[in-house]
Scaffold this motif. Structure first.
Motif, PDB file in Angstrom:
ATOM      1  N   LYS A 160      18.881 -37.837  31.603  1.00 44.80           N
ATOM      2  CA  LYS A 160      17.603 -37.594  32.279  1.00 44.80           C
ATOM      3  C   LYS A 160      16.583 -37.017  31.306  1.00 44.80           C
ATOM      4  O   LYS A 160      15.459 -37.507  31.192  1.00 44.80           O
ATOM      5  N   ALA A 161      16.977 -35.973  30.593  1.00 42.62           N
ATOM      6  CA  ALA A 161      16.052 -35.322  29.661  1.00 42.62           C
ATOM      7  C   ALA A 161      15.824 -36.153  28.407  1.00 42.62           C
ATOM      8  O   ALA A 161      14.713 -36.205  27.870  1.00 42.62           O
ATOM      9  N   GLY A 162      16.887 -36.802  27.943  1.00 40.38           N
ATOM     10  CA  GLY A 162      16.815 -37.504  26.668  1.00 40.38           C
ATOM     11  C   GLY A 162      15.871 -38.678  26.656  1.00 40.38           C
ATOM     12  O   GLY A 162      15.352 -39.044  25.597  1.00 40.38           O
ATOM     13  N   TRP A 163      15.620 -39.278  27.810  1.00 37.53           N
ATOM     14  CA  TRP A 163      14.757 -40.450  27.857  1.00 37.53           C
ATOM     15  C   TRP A 163      13.475 -40.197  28.645  1.00 37.53           C
ATOM     16  O   TRP A 163      12.743 -41.143  28.960  1.00 37.53           O
ATOM     17  N   ALA A 164      13.184 -38.921  28.921  1.00 31.05           N
ATOM     18  CA  ALA A 164      11.925 -38.572  29.582  1.00 31.05           C
ATOM     19  C   ALA A 164      10.829 -38.446  28.527  1.00 31.05           C
ATOM     20  O   ALA A 164      10.967 -37.666  27.579  1.00 31.05           O
ATOM     21  N   SER A 165       9.755 -39.208  28.683  1.00 31.78           N
ATOM     22  CA  SER A 165       8.706 -39.244  27.657  1.00 31.78           C
ATOM     23  C   SER A 165       7.986 -37.908  27.498  1.00 31.78           C
ATOM     24  O   SER A 165       7.410 -37.630  26.446  1.00 31.78           O
ATOM     25  N   ASP A 166       8.005 -37.072  28.530  1.00 32.59           N
ATOM     26  CA  ASP A 166       7.297 -35.795  28.456  1.00 32.59           C
ATOM     27  C   ASP A 166       8.173 -34.648  27.951  1.00 32.59           C
ATOM     28  O   ASP A 166       7.732 -33.503  27.902  1.00 32.59           O
ATOM     29  N   ILE A 167       9.412 -34.945  27.562  1.00 36.35           N
ATOM     30  CA  ILE A 167      10.308 -33.926  27.022  1.00 36.35           C
ATOM     31  C   ILE A 167      10.394 -34.078  25.509  1.00 36.35           C
ATOM     32  O   ILE A 167      10.656 -35.164  25.003  1.00 36.35           O
ATOM     33  N   GLY A 168      10.166 -32.968  24.801  1.00 37.46           N
ATOM     34  CA  GLY A 168      10.183 -33.010  23.345  1.00 37.46           C
ATOM     35  C   GLY A 168      11.407 -32.373  22.714  1.00 37.46           C
ATOM     36  O   GLY A 168      11.691 -32.579  21.531  1.00 37.46           O
ATOM     37  N   ALA A 169      12.141 -31.571  23.494  1.00 39.33           N
ATOM     38  CA  ALA A 169      13.340 -30.914  22.974  1.00 39.33           C
ATOM     39  C   ALA A 169      14.254 -30.567  24.142  1.00 39.33           C
ATOM     40  O   ALA A 169      13.796 -30.389  25.277  1.00 39.33           O
ATOM     41  N   ILE A 170      15.542 -30.473  23.848  1.00 40.80           N
ATOM     42  CA  ILE A 170      16.543 -30.135  24.863  1.00 40.80           C
ATOM     43  C   ILE A 170      17.329 -28.920  24.382  1.00 40.80           C
ATOM     44  O   ILE A 170      17.754 -28.859  23.223  1.00 40.80           O
ATOM     45  N   VAL A 171      17.509 -27.958  25.280  1.00 40.72           N
ATOM     46  CA  VAL A 171      18.298 -26.767  24.975  1.00 40.72           C
ATOM     47  C   VAL A 171      19.571 -26.803  25.805  1.00 40.72           C
ATOM     48  O   VAL A 171      19.524 -27.002  27.025  1.00 40.72           O
ATOM     49  N   LEU A 172      20.718 -26.631  25.160  1.00 41.23           N
ATOM     50  CA  LEU A 172      22.007 -26.526  25.845  1.00 41.23           C
ATOM     51  C   LEU A 172      22.491 -25.095  25.726  1.00 41.23           C
ATOM     52  O   LEU A 172      22.547 -24.535  24.624  1.00 41.23           O
ATOM     53  N   THR A 173      22.842 -24.475  26.849  1.00 39.99           N
ATOM     54  CA  THR A 173      23.285 -23.086  26.821  1.00 39.99           C
ATOM     55  C   THR A 173      24.277 -22.836  27.945  1.00 39.99           C
ATOM     56  O   THR A 173      24.632 -23.745  28.702  1.00 39.99           O
ATOM     57  N   GLY A 174      24.744 -21.590  28.048  1.00 39.62           N
ATOM     58  CA  GLY A 174      25.676 -21.208  29.090  1.00 39.62           C
ATOM     59  C   GLY A 174      25.119 -20.066  29.908  1.00 39.62           C
ATOM     60  O   GLY A 174      24.348 -19.238  29.399  1.00 39.62           O
ATOM     61  N   ALA A 175      25.502 -19.993  31.170  1.00 43.20           N
ATOM     62  CA  ALA A 175      25.018 -18.938  32.054  1.00 43.20           C
ATOM     63  C   ALA A 175      25.662 -17.595  31.704  1.00 43.20           C
ATOM     64  O   ALA A 175      26.809 -17.528  31.275  1.00 43.20           O
ATOM     65  N   GLY A 176      24.889 -16.530  31.883  1.00 47.03           N
ATOM     66  CA  GLY A 176      25.399 -15.198  31.608  1.00 47.03           C
ATOM     67  C   GLY A 176      25.376 -14.864  30.133  1.00 47.03           C
ATOM     68  O   GLY A 176      24.865 -15.622  29.309  1.00 47.03           O
ATOM     69  N   ASP A 177      25.934 -13.708  29.798  1.00 39.63           N
ATOM     70  CA  ASP A 177      25.898 -13.252  28.409  1.00 39.63           C
ATOM     71  C   ASP A 177      27.269 -13.210  27.741  1.00 39.63           C
ATOM     72  O   ASP A 177      27.405 -12.754  26.612  1.00 39.63           O
ATOM     73  N   LYS A 178      28.306 -13.716  28.431  1.00 38.06           N
ATOM     74  CA  LYS A 178      29.653 -13.643  27.870  1.00 38.06           C
ATOM     75  C   LYS A 178      30.054 -14.878  27.081  1.00 38.06           C
ATOM     76  O   LYS A 178      30.882 -14.798  26.175  1.00 38.06           O
ATOM     77  N   ALA A 179      29.484 -16.038  27.447  1.00 36.51           N
ATOM     78  CA  ALA A 179      29.946 -17.262  26.786  1.00 36.51           C
ATOM     79  C   ALA A 179      28.900 -18.362  26.824  1.00 36.51           C
ATOM     80  O   ALA A 179      28.201 -18.535  27.826  1.00 36.51           O
ATOM     81  N   PHE A 180      28.819 -19.090  25.730  1.00 34.67           N
ATOM     82  CA  PHE A 180      28.101 -20.359  25.671  1.00 34.67           C
ATOM     83  C   PHE A 180      28.954 -21.413  26.382  1.00 34.67           C
ATOM     84  O   PHE A 180      28.552 -22.019  27.366  1.00 34.67           O
ATOM     85  N   CYS A 181      30.173 -21.583  25.890  1.00 34.50           N
ATOM     86  CA  CYS A 181      31.154 -22.470  26.506  1.00 34.50           C
ATOM     87  C   CYS A 181      32.489 -22.225  25.809  1.00 34.50           C
ATOM     88  O   CYS A 181      32.523 -22.004  24.601  1.00 34.50           O
ATOM     89  N   THR A 182      33.577 -22.268  26.586  1.00 38.71           N
ATOM     90  CA  THR A 182      34.898 -22.036  26.006  1.00 38.71           C
ATOM     91  C   THR A 182      35.806 -23.249  26.146  1.00 38.71           C
ATOM     92  O   THR A 182      37.032 -23.125  26.160  1.00 38.71           O
ATOM     93  N   GLY A 183      35.193 -24.431  26.244  1.00 39.17           N
ATOM     94  CA  GLY A 183      35.985 -25.658  26.253  1.00 39.17           C
ATOM     95  C   GLY A 183      36.487 -26.031  27.630  1.00 39.17           C
ATOM     96  O   GLY A 183      35.905 -25.651  28.652  1.00 39.17           O
ATOM     97  N   GLY A 184      37.591 -26.780  27.672  1.00 39.27           N
ATOM     98  CA  GLY A 184      38.124 -27.268  28.932  1.00 39.27           C
ATOM     99  C   GLY A 184      38.733 -26.164  29.776  1.00 39.27           C
ATOM    100  O   GLY A 184      39.417 -25.277  29.256  1.00 39.27           O
ATOM    101  N   ASP A 185      38.464 -26.219  31.079  1.00 33.06           N
ATOM    102  CA  ASP A 185      38.994 -25.237  32.021  1.00 33.06           C
ATOM    103  C   ASP A 185      40.452 -25.580  32.318  1.00 33.06           C
ATOM    104  O   ASP A 185      40.746 -26.549  33.012  1.00 33.06           O
ATOM    105  N   GLN A 186      41.369 -24.770  31.797  1.00 32.61           N
ATOM    106  CA  GLN A 186      42.797 -25.047  31.963  1.00 32.61           C
ATOM    107  C   GLN A 186      43.286 -24.801  33.384  1.00 32.61           C
ATOM    108  O   GLN A 186      44.396 -25.199  33.739  1.00 32.61           O
ATOM    109  N   SER A 187      42.448 -24.164  34.205  1.00 33.93           N
ATOM    110  CA  SER A 187      42.850 -23.884  35.583  1.00 33.93           C
ATOM    111  C   SER A 187      42.350 -24.937  36.563  1.00 33.93           C
ATOM    112  O   SER A 187      42.663 -24.880  37.749  1.00 33.93           O
ATOM    113  N   ASP A 188      41.546 -25.896  36.081  1.00 31.51           N
ATOM    114  CA  ASP A 188      40.955 -26.881  36.987  1.00 31.51           C
ATOM    115  C   ASP A 188      40.974 -28.257  36.339  1.00 31.51           C
ATOM    116  O   ASP A 188      40.177 -28.548  35.455  1.00 31.51           O
TER     117      ASP A 188
END
Length: 263
Positions: free
Chosen positions: A42-70
């Motif tokens: 959606k963002a990558g091909w929107a003409s009015d978007i110039g940059a994309i930011v990927l982040t994680g919610a909260g202050d503990k983690a960006f991302c820790t990979g695959g969820d081994q519990s789900d």
């Protein structure tokens, strides 16, 4: 698509995609990956978007990979796609393929598959408290594509092998020294720093950036084929007792005994 695992927002010609699973340190399940794919397209091909930011919610983690519990399917009904049960290889490819610069904004842990995502993004900006590293060989897993071969191009062969073989933790400053991170700022300044980078990026020629990104990627795109082959091998590996020992040991809170399964 209705999102349950991520947040999507647009402002000032910047799209922000947030993995919104803070209770599990923003680990991703199959549905998360499918939602990320939708958001990036959606963002990558929107003409009015110039940059994309990927982040994680909260202050503990960006991302820790695959969820081994789900290990449920992308819609919670057991349905999914992808060589290893979720379309991670598609996600890696789309981050590279969209003609917009993608910035990883890293707070807290960027571990395992999260470390791979931060590596693949065009730019990575981290707070001082960020922690980077791999866990694959400790958990009976590995990323046999961009997470290994492309990492070696970013930090060098020796350091990449150290990261994967030793499964150590690296501070944001150490990550910047090895070339894994572009900038490190105090945690409370991270949002402002990323906004500053994005404000500069949206002033650049979008076509020139798209061509530059394609040119950078062309040099390492053979890794996509290597990764496809590797994912097929990984699928077979995941079915072995040796691989399953990693998660079993984690759940039983004991050191894994991988070598017991070499007999």
């Amino acid at each position: 698509m209705d999102y349950t695992d991520i947040l999507y927002a647009e402002a000032n010609q910047v799209a922000t995609i947030t993995i919104n699973r803070p209770k599990v340190y923003n680990a991703f399940r199959p549905r998360t990956v499918v939602e990320l794919l939708d958001a990036f397209l959606k963002a990558g091909w929107a003409s009015d978007i110039g940059a994309i930011v990927l982040t994680g919610a909260g202050d503990k983690a960006f991302c820790t990979g695959g969820d081994q519990s789900d290990h449920s399917g992308q819609y919670g009904d057991g349905s999914t796609r992808g060589t290893v049960g979720m379309p991670v290889e598609e996600l890696h490819s789309v981050i590279r393929d969209v003609p917009k610069p993608v910035i990883a904004k890293v707070r807290g842990y960027a571990i395992g598959g999260g470390n791979v995502l931060a590596t693949i993004c065009d730019l990575t900006i981290a707070g001082e408290g960020a922690i980077f590293g791999q866990v694959g060989p400790k958990m009976g897993s590995v990323d046999p594509g961009f997470g290994t071969a492309y990492l070696a191009r970013v930090v060098g062969e020796k350091k990449a092998r150290e990261i994967w073989y030793m499964c150590r933790r690296y501070s944001a400053r150490q990550a910047m020294e090895m070339g894994l991170v572009n900038a490190v700022v105090p945690d409370d300044k991270l949002d402002a720093e990323v906004e500053t980078w994005c404000a500069e990026l949206v002033q650049r020629s979008p076509t020139a950036i798209a061509i530059a990104k394609k040119s950078f990627n062309a040099d390492s795109d053979s890794i996509r084929g290597i990764g496809g082959l590797g994912m097929q091998a990984l699928r077979l590996y995941y079915a072995t007792a040796e691989s399953q020992e990693g998660v079993k040991a984690l759940n039983e809170k004991r050191p894994p005994r991988f070598r017991d399964f070499l007999k």
